[in-house]
Design an enzyme around this catalytic site. Structure first.
Site, PDB file in Angstrom:
ATOM      1  N   GLU A   6       0.841  -1.201   0.000  1.00  0.00           N
ATOM      2  CA  GLU A   6       0.000   0.000   0.000  1.00  0.00           C
ATOM      3  C   GLU A   6       0.878   1.254   0.000  1.00  0.00           C
ATOM      4  O   GLU A   6       1.825   1.365   0.778  1.00  0.00           O
ATOM      5  CB  GLU A   6      -0.890  -0.008   1.245  1.00  0.00           C
ATOM      6  CG  GLU A   6      -1.819   1.199   1.340  1.00  0.00           C
ATOM      7  CD  GLU A   6      -2.615   1.222   2.634  1.00  0.00           C
ATOM      8  OE1 GLU A   6      -3.660   1.886   2.663  1.00  0.00           O
ATOM      9  OE2 GLU A   6      -2.186   0.582   3.628  1.00  0.00           O
ATOM     10  N   LYS A  79     -10.265   2.660  -1.723  1.00  0.00           N
ATOM     11  CA  LYS A  79     -10.364   2.050  -0.401  1.00  0.00           C
ATOM     12  C   LYS A  79     -11.665   2.442   0.290  1.00  0.00           C
ATOM     13  O   LYS A  79     -11.975   3.624   0.429  1.00  0.00           O
ATOM     14  CB  LYS A  79      -9.160   2.472   0.442  1.00  0.00           C
ATOM     15  CG  LYS A  79      -9.024   1.790   1.791  1.00  0.00           C
ATOM     16  CD  LYS A  79      -7.703   2.197   2.421  1.00  0.00           C
ATOM     17  CE  LYS A  79      -7.464   1.547   3.765  1.00  0.00           C
ATOM     18  NZ  LYS A  79      -6.122   1.893   4.303  1.00  0.00           N
ATOM     19  N   CYS A 116      -5.646  -2.761   2.692  1.00  0.00           N
ATOM     20  CA  CYS A 116      -5.302  -2.723   4.111  1.00  0.00           C
ATOM     21  C   CYS A 116      -6.521  -2.868   5.024  1.00  0.00           C
ATOM     22  O   CYS A 116      -7.036  -3.969   5.179  1.00  0.00           O
ATOM     23  CB  CYS A 116      -4.506  -1.468   4.415  1.00  0.00           C
ATOM     24  SG  CYS A 116      -3.537  -1.590   5.963  1.00  0.00           S
TER      25      CYS A 116
END
Length: 255
Positions: A6, A79, A116
């Site tokens: 990331e 995200k 993540c």
């Protein structure tokens, strides 16, 4: 397929809340790193899900561009789940993603991408599986908690191994490694990148301190047969899952 970490282009700037780091963001169609990696993907005939800091109009996202093995850009995932805790002040920089969970049909297989904090949510993995993913990938930046003596490395791996077992497909996580200093905190990233097989078992794992490359090969036809014979998806009862659409587990009144 090659999975990088990331926000790999820079140190993890989210340790601090500073407007100056917004200057790192670029629109997807003007991003030099995406251009370079598109050329590389075509040259090497590899699929590259590339994490980048995206500027879209006046808004900023933590995003992944999926680049196919011919260098074409298949699309962006933004995200969905944005953390905001000491050392991980991501809400200062990133708006919650507006793309929903997506699956891309690449040269080698159909892949789903989470970023993540997304990896902690089984709903995300299940949606990607339902939409046809054959492999789920998570670029990651996770490590120590600056204000807590808490080590979540094992839990972090186990929750994703659970996604692999529950959806009967490989799961890959690529994490940062080493110590990074912010202006007010420091984080020791866990490393421990890994690839889990469709039974949730660990196929290959990095250690906590060294940079490394992990590789694994899967027979996706055999995994599909395994998934079909297990009947997990046949026996789902989505009409009884209405509570998942609410914050507190109660059936939403507008369902």
């Amino acid at each position: 397929m090659i999975l990088l970490q990331e926000l790999f282009e820079h140190p993890y700037f989210c340790q601090d809340q500073k407007n100056k780091y917004l200057d790192l963001a670029r629109p997807a169609d003007e991003h030099q790193t995406l251009r370079r990696l598109s050329d590389l993907a075509r040259k090497l005939s590899v699929v590259l899900p590339v994490s980048f800091f995206e500027k879209a109009g006046k808004t900023y996202f933590n995003s992944v561009m999926v680049i196919d093995a011919d260098g074409s850009r298949l699309g962006v995932y933004r995200k969905t789940h944005i953390p905001h805790d000491p050392g991980y002040w991501e809400k200062f920089y990133f708006a919650p993603g507006d793309t929903g969970f997506k699956v891309w049909d690449t040269k080698y297989c159909k892949i789903g991408i989470g970023i993540c904090w997304d990896q902690w949510f089984p709903e995300a993995a299940r949606i990607m599986a339902l939409r046809g993913a054959e492999v789920i990938m998570y670029p990651t930046a996770i490590g120590s908690e600056p204000l807590d003596e808490m080590d979540t490395k094992d839990q972090w791996q186990l929750v994703m191994r659970g996604h692999a077992a529950a959806n009967i497909m490989p799961v890959c996580a690529s994490n940062r490694v080493g110590i990074e200093m912010g202006e007010s905190t420091e984080i020791t990233f866990y490393g421990s990148s890994f690839i889990a097989g469709p039974d949730g078992n660990m196929v290959v794992e990095a250690n906590r301190t060294d940079e490394t490359v992990l590789t694994a090969t899967f027979n996706l036809d055999e995994i599909r047969k395994m998934r079909d014979s297990f009947h997990l998806f046949r026996d789902r009862r989505p009409e009884h899952y209405r509570g998942i659409l609410s914050i507190d587990g109660k059936n939403p009144s507008n369902y």
